[in-house]
Write a protein that holds these residues in place. Structure first.
Motif, short mmCIF file in Angstrom:
data_model
loop_
_atom_site.label_atom_id
_atom_site.label_comp_id
_atom_site.label_asym_id
_atom_site.label_seq_id
_atom_site.Cartn_x
_atom_site.Cartn_y
_atom_site.Cartn_z
N GLY A 18 0.81 -1.21 0.00
CA GLY A 18 0.00 0.00 0.00
C GLY A 18 0.85 1.26 0.00
N SER A 19 1.96 1.24 0.75
CA SER A 19 2.86 2.40 0.79
C SER A 19 3.45 2.69 -0.58
CB SER A 19 3.99 2.15 1.80
OG SER A 19 3.48 2.03 3.11
N ALA A 20 3.63 1.63 -1.37
CA ALA A 20 4.26 1.79 -2.68
C ALA A 20 3.29 2.22 -3.77
CB ALA A 20 4.95 0.48 -3.08
N ILE A 21 2.01 1.84 -3.64
CA ILE A 21 1.10 2.05 -4.77
C ILE A 21 -0.06 3.00 -4.50
CG2 ILE A 21 1.64 -0.26 -5.65
CD1 ILE A 21 -1.09 -1.20 -4.67
N ILE A 22 -0.45 3.20 -3.25
CA ILE A 22 -1.60 4.07 -2.98
C ILE A 22 -1.20 5.53 -3.18
CG2 ILE A 22 -3.13 4.92 -1.15
CD1 ILE A 22 -3.31 2.12 -0.09
N PRO A 23 -1.99 6.30 -3.91
CA PRO A 23 -1.65 7.72 -4.14
C PRO A 23 -1.58 8.48 -2.82
CG PRO A 23 -3.39 6.99 -5.62
CD PRO A 23 -3.22 5.90 -4.61
N GLY A 24 -0.76 9.51 -2.82
CA GLY A 24 -0.63 10.35 -1.64
C GLY A 24 0.15 11.61 -1.96
N ARG A 31 18.50 15.53 0.98
CA ARG A 31 19.14 14.70 2.00
C ARG A 31 20.56 15.19 2.29
NH1 ARG A 31 17.07 8.54 0.53
NH2 ARG A 31 15.08 8.75 1.62
N PRO A 32 21.13 14.78 3.44
CA PRO A 32 22.47 15.28 3.82
C PRO A 32 23.55 15.00 2.79
CG PRO A 32 21.39 14.24 5.69
CD PRO A 32 20.52 13.97 4.50
N ASP A 33 23.39 13.94 1.99
CA ASP A 33 24.42 13.62 0.98
C ASP A 33 24.24 14.43 -0.30
OD1 ASP A 33 22.17 12.51 -0.12
OD2 ASP A 33 22.93 10.45 -0.18
N GLY A 34 23.28 15.36 -0.32
CA GLY A 34 23.08 16.22 -1.48
C GLY A 34 22.06 15.70 -2.47
N THR A 35 21.58 14.47 -2.28
CA THR A 35 20.58 13.91 -3.18
C THR A 35 19.19 14.33 -2.74
OG1 THR A 35 20.40 11.86 -1.89
CG2 THR A 35 22.04 11.92 -3.65
N THR A 36 18.24 14.25 -3.64
CA THR A 36 16.84 14.54 -3.30
C THR A 36 16.05 13.25 -3.26
OG1 THR A 36 16.27 14.90 -5.63
CG2 THR A 36 16.95 16.83 -4.35
N PHE A 37 15.00 13.27 -2.46
CA PHE A 37 14.12 12.09 -2.37
C PHE A 37 12.68 12.57 -2.27
CE2 PHE A 37 11.84 8.69 -0.17
CZ PHE A 37 12.21 7.60 -0.94
N VAL A 38 11.81 11.88 -2.96
CA VAL A 38 10.39 12.23 -2.94
C VAL A 38 9.65 11.25 -2.04
CG1 VAL A 38 8.30 12.53 -4.30
CG2 VAL A 38 10.51 13.22 -5.25
N TYR A 39 9.07 11.77 -0.95
CA TYR A 39 8.28 10.95 -0.03
C TYR A 39 6.84 10.90 -0.50
CZ TYR A 39 12.12 11.17 3.36
OH TYR A 39 13.33 11.05 3.98
N ARG A 40 6.26 9.71 -0.50
CA ARG A 40 4.84 9.56 -0.80
C ARG A 40 4.11 9.41 0.55
NH1 ARG A 40 2.14 6.73 -5.25
NH2 ARG A 40 4.17 5.91 -5.84
N LEU A 41 3.37 10.43 0.93
CA LEU A 41 2.72 10.45 2.25
C LEU A 41 1.27 9.97 2.12
CD1 LEU A 41 4.12 13.85 3.55
CD2 LEU A 41 5.05 11.56 3.83
N ASN A 42 1.11 8.65 2.17
CA ASN A 42 -0.22 8.05 2.06
C ASN A 42 -0.60 7.29 3.32
OD1 ASN A 42 1.55 5.91 1.80
ND2 ASN A 42 1.10 5.52 -0.34
N GLY A 43 0.05 7.63 4.44
CA GLY A 43 -0.24 6.94 5.69
C GLY A 43 -1.68 7.09 6.15
N LEU A 44 -2.25 8.29 5.95
CA LEU A 44 -3.64 8.50 6.38
C LEU A 44 -4.58 7.60 5.59
CD1 LEU A 44 -5.70 10.07 8.06
CD2 LEU A 44 -5.72 11.83 6.28
N SER A 45 -4.35 7.50 4.28
CA SER A 45 -5.19 6.62 3.46
C SER A 45 -5.07 5.17 3.92
CB SER A 45 -4.80 6.74 1.98
OG SER A 45 -5.00 8.05 1.51
N LEU A 46 -3.84 4.75 4.23
CA LEU A 46 -3.62 3.38 4.70
C LEU A 46 -4.33 3.13 6.03
CD1 LEU A 46 0.16 2.88 3.87
CD2 LEU A 46 -1.73 1.52 2.96
N PHE A 47 -4.25 4.11 6.93
CA PHE A 47 -4.88 3.95 8.24
C PHE A 47 -6.41 3.89 8.11
CE2 PHE A 47 -6.52 6.20 12.15
CZ PHE A 47 -6.38 5.10 13.00
N LEU A 48 -6.98 4.81 7.34
CA LEU A 48 -8.44 4.82 7.18
C LEU A 48 -8.93 3.58 6.44
CD1 LEU A 48 -9.02 8.59 6.33
CD2 LEU A 48 -9.39 7.42 8.52
N LEU A 49 -8.16 3.13 5.44
CA LEU A 49 -8.53 1.92 4.71
C LEU A 49 -8.47 0.70 5.62
CD1 LEU A 49 -9.25 0.59 2.02
CD2 LEU A 49 -6.80 0.44 1.51
#
Length: 349
Positions: A18-24, A31-49
């Motif tokens: 669900g964390s990998a596929i549910i939209p959010g 990040r500290p090493d200079g790279t960027t990362f995109v977080y998918r924040l779908n925890g609320l959808s997972l909890f309600l589901l």
């Protein structure tokens, strides 16, 4: 034991998928090493589901959460094995990609990698989902057992369920704030965080619910009202403090409590809760957990271990925060401490 293993792996596996596929909502961070990362924040959808599925399962008679109580010991053992195994995998995987001196116990305990990912999912953010959703399900299982045993719920159990459900719900409502916390930004991911998320939180933080299942209904309406007031006060301090800091970082020109936000050198906020104490968010969380304990009406002193443990944990964490902030801000931090004298409990500490 086989059933407990299947429950654990199925639960964690479904939440990972669900964390990998549910939209959010997506947040890109540096990040500290200079790279960027995109977080998918779908925890609320997972909890309600998950909540909706559990309600449907109970309504149609497919599944009863009471299985979590009857298999508690087996689940506890299996989850410990799981936590140690995952920590070992994180250690070996991190060592393959990182150079530097090897200290097995230190690296296994604290972790090797700051932000490990799997299939595009940040594992630290993911670990909060089985942790807190698991806690919510464990708490709900106590209400199910009480209802199945006695045919009704006590006032104390109703309050406890409301308190804990809103606590978890609100966390996922503001999941974006977790991206900027100490654990995510600065802590490596090893046994300390893995065991804390998968074992400590769902199996220890529910201790008050255990003692409510068979406790007599001793909570008076007046006591219940006072408990609600304590919970609201703690919740307001806990979330309000974090919200003020997050809003200020996003826009330094905000107003807090009706006045323009003030900050030392434009960096360290001294308005709102941050003008009373340097870690008032921890104070509010402690009050919330004392409200959990007080629903038990002192039927046992064992549940008191939860808020006492959290108090010790957060005082220690505030000390670590102080060390980190002193290293980061230097002389500015000393000026901030002179302006805001207290840490968590004005005017005591």
């Amino acid at each position: 034991m086989i059933e407990a293993t299947a429950l654990l792996l199925g639960f964690c596996g479904l939440l990972f998928v669900g964390s990998a596929i549910i939209p959010g909502r997506k947040i890109e961070t540096l990040r500290p090493d200079g790279t960027t990362f995109v977080y998918r924040l779908n925890g609320l959808s997972l909890f309600l589901l998950t909540t909706a599925l559990m309600i449907a399962a109970h309504y149609f008679g497919w599944f009863s959460l009471s299985i979590l109580v009857t298999h508690f010991l087996e689940l506890f053992i299996v989850t410990n094995i799981f936590a140690f195994a995952v920590s070992g995998w994180l250690y070996m995987n991190g060592r393959q990609s990182q150079a530097g001196p090897v200290g097995f116990l230190r690296d296994y305990y604290y972790g090797v990698t700051l932000n490990p990912t799997l299939c595009g999912v940040d594992l630290k953010i993911y670990s909060y989902r089985p942790s807190l959703i698991g806690l919510a399900l464990m708490n709900a299982s106590f209400a199910v057992v009480q209802y199945e045993t006695y045919g009704s719920l006590t006032l104390a159990m109703i309050l406890y369920q409301g308190f804990t459900f809103l606590y978890v719900l609100n966390y996922f409502q503001f999941e974006n704030g977790m991206v900027f916390t100490w654990d995510i930004v600065s802590e490596k991911f090893g046994w300390m965080l893995v065991w804390g998320d998968f074992v400590l939180v769902p199996f220890f933080y529910c201790i008050c619910g255990w003692y409510l299942v068979h406790a007599p209904d001793m909570l008076s309406p007046l006591a219940a009202t006072l408990l609600v007031m304590l919970y609201v006060l703690g919740f307001w301090m806990f979330r309000g403090t974090n919200s003020q800091k997050h809003r200020f970082k996003s826009n330094p020109n905000i107003r807090i409590w009706g006045r323009p936000a003030q900050a030392l050198d434009g960096r360290l906020l001294v308005s709102g809760f941050w003008g009373f104490g340097r870690h008032m968010n921890y104070t509010g969380e402690i009050l919330v957990y004392f409200s959990f304990f007080l629903t038990t009406c002192f039927v046992s002193w064992v549940p008191l271990l939860l808020p006492l443990w959290l108090t010790v944990l957060l005082i220690h964490r505030s000390w670590r925060d102080e060390q980190r902030c002193h290293a980061k801000y230097g002389e500015l931090w000393e000026r901030y401490k002179q302006r805001v004298r207290y840490t968590m409990f004005p005017p005591i500490y």
